[in-house]
Write a protein that holds these residues in place. Structure first.
Motif, PDB file in Angstrom:
ATOM      1  N   PHE A 150      51.604 -38.785 -39.569  1.00 47.53           N
ATOM      2  CA  PHE A 150      50.494 -37.962 -39.119  1.00 47.53           C
ATOM      3  C   PHE A 150      49.838 -37.384 -40.231  1.00 47.53           C
ATOM      4  CE2 PHE A 150      54.376 -35.570 -38.969  1.00 47.53           C
ATOM      5  CZ  PHE A 150      54.027 -34.213 -39.355  1.00 47.53           C
ATOM      6  N   ARG A 151      48.542 -36.716 -39.942  1.00 43.18           N
ATOM      7  CA  ARG A 151      48.009 -36.020 -41.064  1.00 43.18           C
ATOM      8  C   ARG A 151      48.246 -34.697 -40.605  1.00 43.18           C
ATOM      9  NH1 ARG A 151      44.341 -40.193 -39.961  1.00 43.18           N
ATOM     10  NH2 ARG A 151      43.897 -41.182 -41.884  1.00 43.18           N
ATOM     11  N   PRO A 152      48.751 -33.558 -41.569  1.00 42.68           N
ATOM     12  CA  PRO A 152      48.948 -32.210 -41.241  1.00 42.68           C
ATOM     13  C   PRO A 152      47.738 -31.587 -40.849  1.00 42.68           C
ATOM     14  CG  PRO A 152      49.189 -32.699 -43.592  1.00 42.68           C
ATOM     15  CD  PRO A 152      49.121 -33.815 -42.906  1.00 42.68           C
ATOM     16  N   PRO A 153      47.670 -30.478 -40.027  1.00 39.59           N
ATOM     17  CA  PRO A 153      46.690 -29.677 -39.762  1.00 39.59           C
ATOM     18  C   PRO A 153      45.888 -29.226 -41.146  1.00 39.59           C
ATOM     19  CG  PRO A 153      48.160 -28.796 -38.719  1.00 39.59           C
ATOM     20  CD  PRO A 153      48.963 -30.059 -39.393  1.00 39.59           C
ATOM     21  N   ASP A 154      46.714 -28.760 -42.034  1.00 42.62           N
ATOM     22  CA  ASP A 154      46.219 -28.291 -43.472  1.00 42.62           C
ATOM     23  C   ASP A 154      46.663 -29.176 -44.528  1.00 42.62           C
ATOM     24  OD1 ASP A 154      45.191 -26.940 -45.741  1.00 42.62           O
ATOM     25  OD2 ASP A 154      46.696 -25.058 -45.184  1.00 42.62           O
ATOM     26  N   PRO A 155      45.696 -30.273 -44.867  1.00 42.55           N
ATOM     27  CA  PRO A 155      46.187 -31.262 -45.723  1.00 42.55           C
ATOM     28  C   PRO A 155      46.994 -30.919 -46.976  1.00 42.55           C
ATOM     29  CG  PRO A 155      43.832 -31.623 -45.109  1.00 42.55           C
ATOM     30  CD  PRO A 155      44.250 -30.196 -44.589  1.00 42.55           C
ATOM     31  N   HIS A 180      46.379 -36.871 -46.958  1.00 43.81           N
ATOM     32  CA  HIS A 180      47.838 -36.505 -46.921  1.00 43.81           C
ATOM     33  C   HIS A 180      48.267 -36.867 -45.704  1.00 43.81           C
ATOM     34  CE1 HIS A 180      50.731 -32.935 -47.273  1.00 43.81           C
ATOM     35  NE2 HIS A 180      51.412 -33.885 -47.683  1.00 43.81           N
ATOM     36  N   ILE A 218      52.189 -37.240 -43.587  1.00 39.12           N
ATOM     37  CA  ILE A 218      53.463 -37.042 -43.474  1.00 39.12           C
ATOM     38  C   ILE A 218      54.179 -38.151 -42.593  1.00 39.12           C
ATOM     39  CG2 ILE A 218      55.301 -35.379 -42.725  1.00 39.12           C
ATOM     40  CD1 ILE A 218      53.363 -33.300 -43.419  1.00 39.12           C
ATOM     41  N   HIS A 246      64.696 -29.749 -44.530  1.00 41.52           N
ATOM     42  CA  HIS A 246      63.662 -30.321 -44.107  1.00 41.52           C
ATOM     43  C   HIS A 246      64.089 -31.848 -43.610  1.00 41.52           C
ATOM     44  CE1 HIS A 246      61.528 -27.456 -45.986  1.00 41.52           C
ATOM     45  NE2 HIS A 246      60.321 -27.612 -45.481  1.00 41.52           N
ATOM     46  N   ASP A 249      55.763 -38.080 -48.216  1.00 42.70           N
ATOM     47  CA  ASP A 249      54.370 -37.919 -48.131  1.00 42.70           C
ATOM     48  C   ASP A 249      53.772 -38.738 -48.945  1.00 42.70           C
ATOM     49  OD1 ASP A 249      54.584 -35.161 -47.222  1.00 42.70           O
ATOM     50  OD2 ASP A 249      54.998 -34.162 -49.014  1.00 42.70           O
ATOM     51  N   ARG A 290      50.158 -39.533 -50.412  1.00 40.60           N
ATOM     52  CA  ARG A 290      48.880 -38.667 -51.003  1.00 40.60           C
ATOM     53  C   ARG A 290      48.020 -39.565 -51.687  1.00 40.60           C
ATOM     54  NH1 ARG A 290      52.206 -33.617 -53.153  1.00 40.60           N
ATOM     55  NH2 ARG A 290      53.430 -33.164 -51.186  1.00 40.60           N
TER      56      ARG A 290
END
Length: 89
Positions: free
Chosen positions: A10-15, A21, A23, A78, A83, A85
């Motif tokens: 998925f793409r994070p809400p804040d790249p 970007h 994940i 984590h 990632d 990118r």
């Protein structure tokens, strides 16, 4: 972006990094990449490869990163992840 029965990309809400970007995480909990079941690890890598191929196709290149143990900047545990990118951070 990509979802299988075992893995989510998925793409994070804040790249935060570059133009692209993504994940990639397993859906089943694992404390660390070092403790990840090898079969699930293979499924994770298949999704990482598919995402990386798309990013390379769209942007000409990418970085595939993971962080283990004390190397993570905020020092919290984590889940295993990669990632992907575009390399322009």
């Amino acid at each position: 972006m990509i979802e299988t029965d075992q893995v989510l990309a998925f793409r994070p809400p804040d790249p935060g990094f570059g133009v692209e970007h993504v994940i990639v995480v397993p859906k089943r909990h694992a404390r660390s990449l070092l403790e990840l079941d090898p079969v699930l690890g293979a499924r994770l890598l298949e999704v990482v490869q598919a995402v990386a191929q798309q990013v390379v196709s769209d942007h000409g290149g990418c970085q595939v990163l993971t962080t283990l143990g004390d190397e993570h900047p905020d020092r919290r545990p984590h889940p295993p992840m990669s990632d992907v990118r575009d390399g322009r951070d």
